[in-house]
Motif scaffolding. Structure first.
Motif, PDB file in Angstrom:
ATOM      1  N   SER A   5      40.773  51.492  24.276  1.00 26.81           N
ATOM      2  CA  SER A   5      41.827  50.739  24.945  1.00 26.81           C
ATOM      3  C   SER A   5      43.154  51.401  24.597  1.00 26.81           C
ATOM      4  CB  SER A   5      41.829  49.284  24.447  1.00 26.81           C
ATOM      5  OG  SER A   5      43.064  48.669  24.723  1.00 26.81           O
ATOM      6  N   ARG A  12      37.084  37.088  34.300  1.00 22.58           N
ATOM      7  CA  ARG A  12      37.554  38.410  34.709  1.00 22.58           C
ATOM      8  C   ARG A  12      39.075  38.465  34.740  1.00 22.58           C
ATOM      9  NH1 ARG A  12      33.838  38.902  39.851  1.00 22.58           N
ATOM     10  NH2 ARG A  12      35.359  37.324  40.279  1.00 22.58           N
ATOM     11  N   PHE A  13      39.709  37.398  35.221  1.00 18.20           N
ATOM     12  CA  PHE A  13      41.159  37.348  35.265  1.00 18.20           C
ATOM     13  C   PHE A  13      41.757  37.443  33.868  1.00 18.20           C
ATOM     14  CE2 PHE A  13      45.176  35.027  35.163  1.00 18.20           C
ATOM     15  CZ  PHE A  13      45.895  35.724  36.116  1.00 18.20           C
ATOM     16  N   LEU A  40      41.414  41.004  32.563  1.00 20.61           N
ATOM     17  CA  LEU A  40      42.385  41.887  33.224  1.00 20.61           C
ATOM     18  C   LEU A  40      43.801  41.608  32.749  1.00 20.61           C
ATOM     19  CD1 LEU A  40      40.962  41.984  36.843  1.00 20.61           C
ATOM     20  CD2 LEU A  40      40.982  43.830  35.160  1.00 20.61           C
ATOM     21  N   SER A  41      44.134  40.341  32.549  1.00 21.55           N
ATOM     22  CA  SER A  41      45.466  39.980  32.043  1.00 21.55           C
ATOM     23  C   SER A  41      45.670  40.538  30.637  1.00 21.55           C
ATOM     24  CB  SER A  41      45.639  38.467  32.020  1.00 21.55           C
ATOM     25  OG  SER A  41      45.644  37.959  33.330  1.00 21.55           O
ATOM     26  N   ALA A  86      44.262  43.124  29.402  1.00 23.84           N
ATOM     27  CA  ALA A  86      44.351  44.587  29.477  1.00 23.84           C
ATOM     28  C   ALA A  86      45.775  45.028  29.793  1.00 23.84           C
ATOM     29  CB  ALA A  86      43.388  45.120  30.533  1.00 23.84           C
ATOM     30  N   ASN A  87      46.516  44.183  30.458  1.00 20.14           N
ATOM     31  CA  ASN A  87      47.904  44.511  30.798  1.00 20.14           C
ATOM     32  C   ASN A  87      48.823  44.118  29.667  1.00 20.14           C
ATOM     33  OD1 ASN A  87      47.437  45.654  33.313  1.00 20.14           O
ATOM     34  ND2 ASN A  87      47.348  43.669  34.277  1.00 20.14           N
TER      35      ASN A  87
END
Length: 108
Positions: free
Chosen positions: A40, A100-101, A104-105, A107-108
């Protein structure tokens, strides 16, 4: 033994690996190998100063656990388990929209 590194012995070969503590928004810690964490770019940049405890105040424990599972699975990829990883990825994208949201959140 140092808390931040462990030694594993296999067939008279010793492997030493560094551990990193990831701290979720509720303060709970999850431990993973540094070699998996650096997949990451976010975690890698947070570890550049040598920190072995990384606070992630915007990531809840369940999401962090999911992310660690993903990084560990992909970090252990070999020629022998490519099909297993492909199946893991297929199952991973079947998670609920909310899961999943959150991933993804994070990851940002």
């Amino acid at each position: 033994m140092d808390r931040q590194s462990e030694t594993s012995t296999s067939s008279s070969v010793q492997y030493e690996y560094k551990l990193v503590d990831l701290v979720a928004s509720d303060g709970r810690k999850l431990v993973m190998e540094e070699s998996h964490a650096i997949q990451s770019l976010t975690l890698k940049s947070l570890m550049e100063d040598g920190s072995t405890e990384i606070p992630l105040p915007n990531v809840d424990y369940l999401t962090l656990s999911t992310i660690i599972g993903y990084l560990e699975k992909h970090g252990d990829q070999t020629d022998e388990n490519v099909e297993e990883i492909k199946q893991f990825d297929k199952d991973f994208v079947k998670k609920s929209f909310n899961e999943r949201f959150e991933v993804l959140s994070a990851a940002n």
